[in-house]
Each structure stands twice: as C-alpha cells, then as structure tokens.
Design a protein around this motif. Structure first.
Motif, short mmCIF file in Angstrom:
data_model
loop_
_atom_site.label_atom_id
_atom_site.label_comp_id
_atom_site.label_asym_id
_atom_site.label_seq_id
_atom_site.Cartn_x
_atom_site.Cartn_y
_atom_site.Cartn_z
N ARG A 382 70.35 73.55 -27.18
CA ARG A 382 70.64 72.42 -26.30
C ARG A 382 71.68 71.50 -26.93
NH1 ARG A 382 67.30 72.58 -22.08
NH2 ARG A 382 65.57 74.04 -22.30
N LEU A 383 72.66 71.15 -26.12
CA LEU A 383 73.74 70.27 -26.53
C LEU A 383 73.55 68.94 -25.81
CD1 LEU A 383 76.62 72.87 -26.07
CD2 LEU A 383 75.24 72.48 -28.11
N SER A 384 74.58 68.11 -25.82
CA SER A 384 74.55 66.88 -25.05
C SER A 384 75.76 66.86 -24.16
CB SER A 384 74.55 65.66 -25.97
OG SER A 384 74.59 64.46 -25.21
N MET A 385 75.65 66.16 -23.02
CA MET A 385 76.81 66.01 -22.16
C MET A 385 77.95 65.34 -22.92
SD MET A 385 74.70 66.72 -19.58
CE MET A 385 73.62 65.31 -19.38
N PHE A 386 77.59 64.45 -23.83
CA PHE A 386 78.58 63.67 -24.55
C PHE A 386 78.40 63.90 -26.05
CE2 PHE A 386 77.08 61.03 -20.88
CZ PHE A 386 78.15 61.32 -20.04
N PRO A 668 70.03 68.06 -20.79
CA PRO A 668 71.23 68.46 -21.54
C PRO A 668 71.62 69.90 -21.23
CG PRO A 668 69.30 68.61 -22.94
CD PRO A 668 68.82 68.05 -21.63
N PRO A 669 72.91 70.20 -21.26
CA PRO A 669 73.31 71.61 -21.12
C PRO A 669 72.96 72.38 -22.38
CG PRO A 669 75.21 70.26 -21.67
CD PRO A 669 74.04 69.31 -21.49
N ASP A 671 74.19 75.82 -24.99
CA ASP A 671 75.47 76.31 -25.48
C ASP A 671 76.14 77.29 -24.52
OD1 ASP A 671 73.44 78.12 -25.95
OD2 ASP A 671 73.83 78.32 -28.10
N TRP A 672 75.40 78.31 -24.08
CA TRP A 672 76.03 79.30 -23.21
C TRP A 672 76.37 78.71 -21.85
CZ3 TRP A 672 74.14 80.33 -18.46
CH2 TRP A 672 72.78 80.10 -18.21
N PHE A 673 75.52 77.76 -21.38
CA PHE A 673 75.79 77.14 -20.08
C PHE A 673 77.09 76.33 -20.14
CE2 PHE A 673 75.60 73.45 -17.29
CZ PHE A 673 75.37 74.04 -16.05
N ALA A 674 77.27 75.56 -21.21
CA ALA A 674 78.48 74.74 -21.32
C ALA A 674 79.73 75.61 -21.30
CB ALA A 674 78.42 73.92 -22.61
N GLU A 675 79.69 76.73 -22.00
CA GLU A 675 80.85 77.61 -22.03
C GLU A 675 81.09 78.25 -20.67
OE1 GLU A 675 82.43 81.59 -24.46
OE2 GLU A 675 80.64 80.51 -25.11
N ALA A 676 80.03 78.74 -20.05
CA ALA A 676 80.17 79.40 -18.75
C ALA A 676 80.60 78.39 -17.68
CB ALA A 676 78.85 80.07 -18.36
N PHE A 677 80.07 77.19 -17.73
CA PHE A 677 80.43 76.14 -16.76
C PHE A 677 81.92 75.84 -16.85
CE2 PHE A 677 81.17 71.86 -15.33
CZ PHE A 677 80.32 71.67 -14.25
#
Length: 748
Positions: A382-386, A668-669, A671-677
């Motif tokens: 899990r990352l953060s939007m910011f 929070p997004p 890691d894989w979701f942020a990249e795919a998004f």
C-alpha cells in the motif's frame, strides 16, 4: 492412494507421480482430449472445512489466469467424492530439488534461477505471490520435439492454503518449507514480491552449495536464523566460487525487504555478473528499486569482509513497527514459543496472511467477510495518494485497527463471461473548478473495464463518460439522458454529494444503480434513492472514529479541538468532541473563521499542554496552525480530517507537519494499482481512484454472473459481500457501507 486404471472425476489414473502432507499427484488421461495431465488431489481433510474449500476455488481460479511459458498451467479444478482436485500441465522430467550441487555447474543453476525469476516477476505484475518458492516446486522438463529443456514453476497458491490451514505438523516437512521462508513470512509482517525473491535466493544458495542458508535441527533455531542471523558465505560452503557472489546473497537475503533487489530478475542478473570468473566486485545492500546487476555492483575488492551491520526484523521500540505483535513475539522468546506450540500438537504457522482469521500484522487486526466472487487479486504494497503521507492504518467506527484486505475481487473473473454488449457510465466533474478530484475517477473505472474486456472476449463492456463541468445544475440535466439510455447497466459516480442529490431520484426511478466513490454526506442514504450505493463511509463516522482512536489506541487523555466556521469543519469538530467526552479539553477548544488570526487559539493550546490537537477545517489554515503550534513549543500530536489531507499541509508547514495524523474516507492505492492506473489514465491515481476501481470491479463481476438487467444489478449489489483494494464492501438497505471504515495517514 488411487491405483492405475481407476477413474477419478472422469480422469483415468495411469500412475502415481508423488505424494506429500497436503496432496497426492497422479499422471492421468484427460477424459475428452488426447493428452496426459498431472492430477493433484488434496488431502480429504480439506474438504471438511468450507472456508478452505472456498479458498481452494479462489486460489485455483486465480492461478488459472497465469499464462507464462515458465509457469505450469492449471486446466481445471473441482470436487469429487469429497476430495478437492486440480488438473495441471504434466511435465515429463524432475524437479530442482533432486539436483546434486557437486555435479551441477553454476551456469546451469543460474539458468534455472533466471527462468524461475521470469515466472515470478510475471506473476508479481498481475498481483500474485507464490509464497512457497523452493527447489521442489521448480520443474525441469526433459527436452521434447519443439522444446528444449524447460524450467517451470508450479504450486502457486498451495503455500497460501498451507498458511490458512496450519497443515504442516510433521517436523521434517515443516523444516523443509521453513528453510526457504522469508523473515516477513515468519514474523507475520505484510508480504510483497520481495518475499518470493528472498525464497528464490535461498533456492539459488541451495543449488550452488547443496544446503540452504540457515540449516538447523529444530524449528526455533531455523526461524531465528532467518530473522536475526546474517547470511553465511556461500563461497565457504562451495570453495571456488567468486567471492563477489556473497554480496549478492547479502542483498537478496536482507532481513528488511526494502534492502533487497527491485525484482527477481535483478537478483538473477546480479548473480550472473558476480559468478563470472573475472568478477572483481561484491554486491552490497542497496535500495529496493535497484533494477539491474550493473547498478547493484560496487567497485570494492572481492576479498572484502562481510558488512559490519546486518539489519534484523524490527523489534520493540523501533518506531511504527513496534506495534507489530510479531516484534513483541520475538522479544518474548521465539524459540520457547515455537517449541511450546510444537509440543502442543501443531506449529503456529505465522505466515498466514492478514486476511486469515487470527492473523497478525503491523497496525492491523482481524477483518471479517470474504469475497463472494471466485477470482481475486493480491492487494500488494500500500502506497499513499501523496508522497507527503504514509498509510498508517485502517480503523472501524470504534477507532480500532482492522486488517486491510490482502486480496481484492478481480474484475476479470475466470475469463469465461458471456453477455450482450453493455455499458457502464461514469459521471463527475471532469472539468471546471473541481476537476482535480473528478479526474481521479475515470481512470479507476477504465482500468477495471480494460482488465475485464481483455480476459472476457465473450462479454465486452464499454464506458460512457458524463462531465458535470463541476456544476450541480449540469448533473441534474444529465440525469434524464443517462436514465433513458437502455444500454447503460450501472453508473459509477458522482464523487460529490451535491451532484448525487441532483440526479438521485431520476436514476433511482429508472432502477439504475449508481455507486459513488466519494459522496459522503450523511443524509444521502435517507433520500430513498433505490439504486444508491456508497463507496465510502459517511461523514458521520469520521469524527467519532477519530475520537475513539485518539482515546483508545493512541492513549490520549486531553485533546484540544479547533475548527473553522465552515459546515464541514464545525460539523466534524462537533461530532468528534461529543465522542471524546471528558477527553475534550474545553479550556483550549475554539472556533476560528477561515483565514483569521490563529494566535489566540495557539496561546490557549500552549497553556493547556494537551496530548493532541485536532483541527476541523481545510488548508492552508491547517498548515498555518501546525506551524504556529511548533513555533510556540507545542509538541502535541497534530490531527486533522480529510479536509487537510492534501500536500498543501506539508508544503505549507514544512518540517512542522512531521508526525501529523490525517484521516480520509479514501483508501490508499497499492503498488501494482498505481502503475496500472497511470498506464491507463496517463496520470497517477488520486483521491477515490481506488474506490472507483473497486466499485466497477464489483459491477463487472455481477454482469459476468448474468446480472445485466438494471433491477438485477441492484438486487445483486444489495446481497454483495466481498473485499476491495480499499476495504470490504457490503451495504445495508439504504446503500450505506457496513461495517464503516476509515483510513488514517501519517506525515513521516
């Protein structure tokens, strides 16, 4: 055991291939096609547990989606005579566990590891962890017409079943698996692809030296080796290897996942460089985003000794990780606990994932509910939007920590959906003054639809976007147009409560489900909108949940509550103060108009010397307040709601914002979701992007299950109960999420 000639689930058994504590494997003839398969039968005791049966089906469906030349294909699965079974690609050959290091050339060992690394990196990109990488799960196929000698990885998902059932109770079998387990598996910490990398490094160590890095006769000693002992020298165990290879293992076997390589192929590449006869470098621990061997190499003499400090898994008093129950477990004496549990009749297999009943992980506790859909995606890191904030924890309306989902529903399902072409609409402020928030939504919707369409050629779903231009009036005008379009099966949006109020009746009267990723006004669910489903909890839970967290988990006795005069700020402060009760300090609680001088409030707070200061309002006032507090010598923890969850807080307050805690209904997004998004949307995910993806995935799974009529989709959603990336999703008859959830973030 089945005998040759017997028929099982219509498969003709030809001969046994092997057996173990969890399963038996047979060579069998496919009932309809002219080919042989490997038929795996799980132990009969698994059938008796309905949760394990459901887990088996989900894992089998998940693994069946993997399509890679280095992964053993899964063809089918089912239940026959109270036995769970799975048919897989038959590999005519042996496994890497049978190889003798004394006759295995290092370059052949490297080839095996590199091919396995390709399989793992591919699986990781689609959100799947293996969890049980070891030589016995690496198949070595004999050369055949059209194929050379191949390397294939098998048993994806079996490691998770073992974790769920705590099935390994025989010491020998348990030692064989623990020999390749990562420190985070053993400590109960969250898992990500670097856990598989650690196991792959243990496998390479075994292929090169004939032994695993940490060998022991007892379970407790073996676990301590993984958690606390520096990696040994492989060169000492196999003289003649270039000394540079030791550095590769120091990095790949780092106790802290952040110190390992960035991917499994990066590990394989680094090993290839280090094992060349002319290698004159060693590999030293570096950041986890190292991508190639070249960037990992340092020009250091090859005979340099081991680095003087090797990180161990965090223990008590090491910052946020000190809340990890696994750290306290270690402090209490890992060896004694393991021995006691073993004597009691079953090893506590602490690699159970966060979603398993009773599992523990940092800042989490048990969550309930399981996906109704069969296929799932691993949530990931899990990352953060910011970048200015870090996810701290997910809490319930009582302010108690709960476990974020480890798996989320996969929009694509099993890829066998059949339907007439249909449409999902999304509506929101994609232009105008609120576009920064509105534009976070379509990317999540597009990503879910794209994943679904690629896997389901027989059921294609299109997307229509409706821009409110940040005007409630426009939202009301678009409502009849959306409602009258019979191709639209459901609507994802809007993100603002005002827009939802503007068109809720029109869509509800048309039996059209509309799922809002961000509308949080508490009164929405009282309007009688038939098709309304909220993707986040209402504003009513935010204040009480924060208050109960502050007086509960955080242990604060005195809190100053400061708000602006906006309806949002004053309302949030009022509900929070009521829930704080006696902990709300009236001597320093006050209200200050937006943009007004905060000096008087700061003076009251400095005099009161509270444990925490809560601010209900927006930036830049939140940033100004925390900066003034620190300048006045106030060290109390600064806390605020989602109105201040914005980079402006850190940009405005600078170092003064460190340690601040912010809440947000948004998840929070990963890691894989942020990249795919970003690949789909051309921009990073933003607030409520994850919820938009989750809600779309849920609708798509309903369509795949045959719920294509509008009224059917509404009924399907009423009965839905499953996990998403942000949190679990289940609704009451008003469209409210039950149970309510709130995310907390922290400024590092």
């Amino acid at each position: 055991m089945l005998r040759p000639g017997e028929v099982f689930a219509d498969y003709l058994i030809e001969r046994p291939l092997g057996s173990g504590g969890m399963a038996e494997v047979y060579l069998a003839r496919h009932p309809r096609l002219p080919r042989q398969v490997a038929l795996k039968l799980l132990s009969s005791e698994f059938y008796a547990d309905p949760d394990i049966r459901a887990r088996f089906e989900r894992e089998a469906n998940l693994v069946a989606r993997l399509d890679h030349p280095n992964i053993v294909a899964v063809y089918d699965r089912g239940i026959w005579n109270d036995r769970l079974w799975m048919s897989m690609q038959f590999i005519d050959g042996t496994d890497a566990g049978t190889l003798d290091h004394r006759t295995l050339p290092p370059d052949r060992a490297l080839h095996i590891i590199a091919e396995t690394a390709k399989a793992l990196d591919y699986a990781h990109t689609v959100g799947i962890l293996h969890r049980d990488v070891k030589p016995a799960n690496i198949m070595l196929a004999r050369p055949s017409p059209g194929h050379g000698a191949r390397v294939l990885l098998t048993d994806f998902g079996i490691g998770r079943l073992r974790e769920e059932t705590q099935h390994l109770t025989r010491t020998g079998a348990l030692l064989a698996t623990l020999a390749y387990a990562s420190p985070e598996q053993l400590s109960g910490a969250p898992l990500d692809p670097r856990s598989d990398q650690y196991s792959l490094a243990c496998t390479l160590f075994r292929l090169l030296s004939g032994s695993t890095p940490f060998e022991a006769d007892s379970i407790g000693t073996l676990i301590i080796g993984h958690l606390q002992t520096p990696p040994p020298s492989v060169c000492d165990r196999r003289p003649g290897l270039p000394r540079a290879v030791d550095g590769v293992f120091w990095q790949a076997l780092a106790k802290n996942p952040a110190d390992r390589f960035g991917s499994c192929m990066a590990l394989a590449s680094a090993a290839a460089v280090a094992l060349t006869p002319t290698a004159t470098t060693v590999f030293v621990p570096g950041p986890a985003n190292i991508g190639t061997a070249a960037t990992a190499a340092q020009s250091i003499p090859a005979n340099l000794g081991r680095p003087p400090a090797v990180r161990t898994m965090p223990g008590p008093g090491s910052g946020p990780s000190s809340a990890n129950p696994a750290g306290r477990w270690l402090a209490a004496g890992i060896l004694g606990l393991v021995v006691v549990l073993a004597v009691a009749g079953g090893i506590y297999w602490s690699t159970r994932d966060r979603g398993a009943p009773g599992a523990t992980a940092p800042n989490t506790s048990t969550t309930t509910g399981s996906p109704t859909a069969a296929a799932t995606l691993a949530a990931g890191t899990r990352l953060s939007m910011f970048p200015q904030f870090q996810p701290l924890m997910l809490v319930d309306e009582q302010g108690k920590q709960v476990t974020p989902p480890a798996f989320a529903v996969d929009p694509a399902g099993d890829g066998k959906a059949v339907c007439a072409p249909t449409t999902i609409a999304t509506i929101g402020p994609f232009s105008g003054q609120n576009q920064s928030l509105g534009q976070s939504i379509p990317g999540g919707v597009k990503l879910a639809i794209d994943q679904f369409n690629r896997k389901n050629p027989g059921c294609q779903v299109s997307l229509k976007e409706f821009d409110t231009t940040s005007e409630v009036r426009v939202a009301a005008e678009l409502a009849p147009q959306i409602a009258s379009d019979s191709a639209i099966a459901a609507v994802i949006g809007p993100v603002f409560s005002g827009e939802a109020l503007a068109f809720g009746n029109a869509l509800g009267d048309a039996d059209l489900a509309f799922l809002s990723p961000g509308a949080s006004n508490a009164t929405l669910s009282d309007r009688g909108f038939r098709g309304f489903f909220r993707g986040v909890s209402s504003d009513d839970i935010q204040g009480p949940a924060i208050a109960r967290y502050l007086t509960g988990a955080a242990g604060f006795d005195r809190v100053c509550v400061v708000t602006d005069t906006s309806p949002y700020g004053s309302g949030l402060g009022r509900t929070l103060s009521a829930a704080l009760g006696a902990a709300a300090d009236g001597t320093c609680s006050t209200s200050v108009a937006e943009g007004a001088d905060l000096a008087g409030a700061v003076s009251k707070i400095a005099t009161a010397r509270p444990d925490a200061v809560f601010y209900g309002g927006y930036n830049p006032d939140a940033a100004n307040l925390v900066e003034l507090l620190r300048a006045a010598g106030v060290t109390a923890t600064f806390v605020s709601g989602d109105g201040a969850y914005d980079p402006v807080l850190v940009e405005g307050a600078g170092a003064a914002a460190a340690g601040a805690i912010l809440s947000c209904l948004c998840g929070p997004p990963t890691d894989w979701f942020a990249e795919a998004f970003e690949t789909v949307a051309g921009r990073p995910p933003g607030t409520f992007s994850v919820e938009a993806y989750d809600l779309t995935a849920i609708v798509l799974r309903g369509i795949a299950a045959g719920h294509v009529a509008r009224a059917d989709i509404v009924s399907y959603l009423r009965a839905y109960n499953g996990e998403g990336l942000a949190h679990g999703y289940q609704w009451n008859d008003k469209g409210e999420l039950t149970p309510a959830r709130l995310w907390l973030y922290k400024v590092p």
